[in-house]
Design an enzyme around this catalytic site. Structure first.
Site, short mmCIF file in Angstrom:
data_model
loop_
_atom_site.label_atom_id
_atom_site.label_comp_id
_atom_site.label_asym_id
_atom_site.label_seq_id
_atom_site.Cartn_x
_atom_site.Cartn_y
_atom_site.Cartn_z
CG ASP A 43 68.33 34.82 104.59
OD1 ASP A 43 69.20 35.06 103.72
OD2 ASP A 43 67.60 35.71 105.06
CE LYS A 101 63.21 34.26 96.25
NZ LYS A 101 62.74 35.66 96.37
NE ARG A 134 64.45 39.57 110.52
CZ ARG A 134 65.10 39.67 109.38
NH1 ARG A 134 65.47 38.59 108.73
NH2 ARG A 134 65.41 40.85 108.87
CG ASP A 163 62.63 40.62 107.01
OD1 ASP A 163 63.54 40.15 106.30
OD2 ASP A 163 62.39 41.85 107.07
CG PHE A 209 58.91 38.26 99.09
CD1 PHE A 209 60.16 38.85 98.92
CD2 PHE A 209 58.31 38.33 100.35
CE1 PHE A 209 60.80 39.49 99.97
CE2 PHE A 209 58.95 38.98 101.41
CZ PHE A 209 60.19 39.56 101.21
CG ASP A 254 66.46 37.36 95.05
OD1 ASP A 254 66.09 36.70 94.07
OD2 ASP A 254 65.89 38.39 95.41
N GLY A 272 68.91 37.38 108.64
CA GLY A 272 68.07 36.31 108.12
C GLY A 272 68.51 34.90 108.45
#
Ligand code: IMP
Ligand code: MG
Length: 178
Positions: free
Chosen positions: A103, A134, A168, A162, A155, A106, A48
């Site tokens: 990237d 996040k 991507r 991706d 999301f 989460d 990512g």
């Protein structure tokens, strides 16, 4: 910018390539100021982070080295569930200043696990640079040193991220609509 369809899902524009470039340059300046005399090892987390990594290192007018690692996740035999194995990054980390480039953070569990493994290999100072975080989803206590954007618990795809293998390659960031 218009909506994109990946597999069966629609994603709408959220952060433009121009906004991303502005923030990446600012984050790069911060890192360059903090670590100018340290010859940091900048470590991108595949897959990512490859786009962010490429843009970020070109905003660092300092001596630094670059490398990549991959985290392979699989279900282990233990009841604790997921095992995350670090692949790549063969060089000696003893005494080094590292910047891990992700990237998105989460739950934060991937990053916590990476930090543990890199610390055990003797890195002296490990910093985290992430394009996105996040905050509402964070399940662990994590100090994020450099972050370009905080986003809600949605999301997203694009700029390296991706949905099931697709998305991507888009220069902008898109959010799931339905
Ligand atoms: P964590 O361990 O929960 O922090 O997971 C981080 C990883 O989950 C990232 O490196 C991504 O691969 C993936 N991920 C989390 N949120 C998203 C998202 O919104 N879009 C795409 N991938 C995501
Ligand atoms: Mg990732």
């Amino acid at each position: 910018m218009s909506a994109i369809i990946l597999h069966d899902k629609t994603f709408v524009p959220m952060i433009s390539a121009e906004e991303i470039a502005t923030r990446v340059a600012q984050v790069g300046q911060q890192i360059a100021t903090d670590l100018a005399d340290r010859n940091p090892l900048i470590v991108g987390v595949l897959n990512g982070a490859f786009v962010f990594m490429a843009d970020l290192v070109r905003q660092l007018p300092i001596n630094c080295e670059t490398s990549f690692l991959r985290v392979a996740s699989y279900s282990g035999m233990q009841s604790t569930g997921q095992v995350r194995e670090l692949i790549g990054l063969d060089q000696d980390l003893t005494g080094r200043t590292l910047v891990i480039v992700e990237d998105i953070i989460d739950s934060g569990r991937t990053m916590v696990h990476l930090l543990e493994q890199l610390k055990s290999r003797g890195a002296a100072d490990i910093r985290i640079a992430t394009l996105l975080v996040k905050p509402q989803n964070l399940e662990v206590d994590l100090k994020v040193d450099y972050c370009a954007f905080e986003i809600p618990n949605d999301f997203i795809v694009g700029y390296g991220l991706d949905y099931d293998g697709l998305g991507r390659n888009y220069p902008d960031i898109y959010v799931y609509q339905g």
